[in-house]
Design an enzyme around this catalytic site. Sequence first.
Site, PDB file in Angstrom:
ATOM      1  N   CYS A 180      -6.798   1.185   2.568  1.00 62.22           N
ATOM      2  CA  CYS A 180      -7.758   2.296   2.529  1.00 62.22           C
ATOM      3  C   CYS A 180      -7.520   3.222   1.340  1.00 62.22           C
ATOM      4  CB  CYS A 180      -7.683   3.095   3.819  1.00 62.22           C
ATOM      5  SG  CYS A 180      -8.414   2.215   5.196  1.00 62.22           S
ATOM      6  N   ASN A 204     -12.455  -2.691  -0.082  1.00 60.81           N
ATOM      7  CA  ASN A 204     -11.502  -2.835   1.017  1.00 60.81           C
ATOM      8  C   ASN A 204     -12.115  -2.348   2.316  1.00 60.81           C
ATOM      9  OD1 ASN A 204      -8.643  -3.034   2.201  1.00 60.81           O
ATOM     10  ND2 ASN A 204      -9.244  -0.946   2.706  1.00 60.81           N
ATOM     11  N   GLU A 205     -12.350  -3.256   3.234  1.00 60.50           N
ATOM     12  CA  GLU A 205     -12.819  -2.896   4.577  1.00 60.50           C
ATOM     13  C   GLU A 205     -14.042  -1.983   4.537  1.00 60.50           C
ATOM     14  OE1 GLU A 205      -9.905  -1.182   7.166  1.00 60.50           O
ATOM     15  OE2 GLU A 205      -8.656  -2.975   7.182  1.00 60.50           O
ATOM     16  N   GLU A 233       0.859  -1.184   0.000  1.00 57.45           N
ATOM     17  CA  GLU A 233       0.000   0.000   0.000  1.00 57.45           C
ATOM     18  C   GLU A 233       0.890   1.227   0.000  1.00 57.45           C
ATOM     19  OE1 GLU A 233      -2.874   0.519   3.204  1.00 57.45           O
ATOM     20  OE2 GLU A 233      -3.861   2.080   2.011  1.00 57.45           O
TER      21      GLU A 233
HETATM   22  O1  AHR Z   1      -2.535  -1.459   6.520  1.00 58.36           O
HETATM   23  C1  AHR Z   1      -2.900  -0.186   6.892  1.00 58.36           C
HETATM   24  C2  AHR Z   1      -4.395   0.040   6.797  1.00 58.36           C
HETATM   25  O2  AHR Z   1      -5.056  -0.791   7.678  1.00 58.36           O
HETATM   26  C3  AHR Z   1      -5.022  -0.257   5.476  1.00 58.36           C
HETATM   27  O3  AHR Z   1      -4.981   0.799   4.610  1.00 58.36           O
HETATM   28  C4  AHR Z   1      -6.441  -0.537   5.833  1.00 58.36           C
HETATM   29  O4  AHR Z   1      -7.053  -1.400   4.902  1.00 58.36           O
HETATM   30  C5  AHR Z   1      -6.366  -1.074   7.226  1.00 58.36           C
HETATM   31  O5  AHR Z   1      -7.266  -0.478   8.066  1.00 58.36           O
END
Ligand code: AHR
Length: 643
Positions: free
Chosen positions: A239, A369-370, A35
Amino acid sequence: MRIKSLLFLFVLTCLTLQAQQKKQISPDLIGVFFEDINYAADGGLYAELIQNRSFEYNPAERKSWNSFTAWEYVTEGYGYGNISVETSSPVHPNNPHYVVINVEETGLNGIGLKNQGFDGIPVKAGEKYQFSIFLKQLEGISIPINVKLIGKKGTVLGEVSFNSDSKEWKKYQSEITVSETQDSASLLVLAKGKGKIAIDNVSLFPQNTFKNRSNGLRADLAQTIADLKPKFMRFPGGCLVHGDGLGNMYRWKNTIGPVEQRIEQRNIWGYHQTAGLGYFEYFQFCEDMGAKPLPVVPVGVSCQNSGGTWRIGGTGQKGIPQAQMPDYVQEVLDLIEWANGPVSSTWGAKRAEAGHPKSFNLEYIGIGNEDKITPEFKERFKMIYDVVKVKYPHIKVIGTVGPAPDGDDFEQGWKFANQENVPMVDEHYYMKPTWFIANQKRYDTYDRTKSKVYLGEYASQGNTLFNAIAEAAYITSLERNGDVVQLASYAPLLAKAGHTQWNPDMIYFNNTSIYKTPNYYAQQLFSVNHGDSYYQNVIAPVTSRADSTMAYSCVRDSKSGDVVLKLVNCGKTAQKFKIDLSQFKNLGNKAIVSVLSGAAEAKNSFENPNNIAPVISDFKAGKNFSYNVQPISLTVIRVKSTK
Ligand code: AHR
């Protein structure tokens, strides 16, 4: 007759027992999660050395930022004139800002701009650097341009000169060879003739990038990731994918094509994203490492935490308006065509144009994602998933089940995934090391007929050896459940010193050094020693205190034929395991043992990068033997095949 059937029953029972004791597991289990957090991309893995190269930094990203951030106006030799930021006639509308230098008097050295890089520009003696710049002559005739790399004390470390010669935007490129190693050089661009000249996209790359790719990756950092031998790489987040508000989502099409035409944007983690490391570069990196690409696209809703105190301008979870969803669904389909389609297809042709006519063999795609599991989420997920599964039935779609190992989003996400028959879901959790030790049975009872699991983000909260060993114990349980847990990736992967928003991370770096955490080594030991079948009945703890502080697994890799034993001890006293290898054919007694051990609280650091690292030795393994494992340790015994 009776004896015959009894014998048959006996053989059948033996075979069933044996089958239960061996099972096929995912060959792709251990991968990496990339990321762009903690300056992982710009200023990190992406090898560009110029910060704010296209003058697109702005106060919406950080109040103190603007087009001149990381730049300085230089009039060293008594020259004078002025500079301005303009937008009326850019190189490309996606990249609107550029700088105009108006030289009224050149003085001794001309006037121009100095860039400080990302915390300085690190250069090495004898190495070559690729400089490029876009220029447009606005007034006057050809202007001599001098480009210098200068050291802290003003020493010129390398330079190049040429003349501007176009009244339209034109890209100039040169090579600069550096004479002296410096950690913190600057780049000077000087106009040495009267007139007005526009400049944009000032770029400097080391020639030595990973696999020598142009617009490439920092070689040492990329190699550190490649050394993990990941079976897949997930990107670009996290995120970052669903973004801080609808306008901030990561849209893959904005990140391909010539870099000066890509759309830059505010990173959800509070800095600038050039998209120079874009989808083409991610896919290329995967291929260069032998990892399967696992892109994650937004599901069409923004991050539910958008607009939190540390984020600017967000709005909570918002969905792409229904009227725009068909276009968005098409965007996802186009990604699959771009990755896999023939060169005769619209998007396959664009991949070929970028230099990769062959398919990237995309197999997995994450959608969401989440995300909070809301009606807006479900509606949009279904719109995308229903079309992808029909058009691309071989692509494995991965859904999302929230940010925690349990709770409302987790339950709702799972319910929804099972209802829609989503092939796999993405679980995330960041927990204490003791949680990982205590929860090793988590997947033992998962329903094998339902969606499979991608453990897409996990880490125990810390970078001590104890954290790494707790994670190792947990990974043995992932191997044991490798029929349901198909993929797993520790998160986050990278963190730049001084620019870290999230701790712990797997690899820490600054401009010139890298250190691997104990967590890195635990991941690596599992990844390079993965297998595709799991054996239940090979290892047994000897001690009476066989509790969850002792963990173990046995896998066989069908390619090499090697059998790999992992023995984990999270406790404070040494423990003994009994090993029975008698069931394996074609197995010799030659083995390699790797041991990660030390004090529970021990860590690595820039000052002491090798404090904790695996110690490797040869070992003679019998058919039956016992093995003593040290306290707080991971031991991997790889018994070589004789095939
Ligand atoms: O890994 C860091 C963050 O943790 C990521 O962006 C998110 O998906 C999670 O909450």
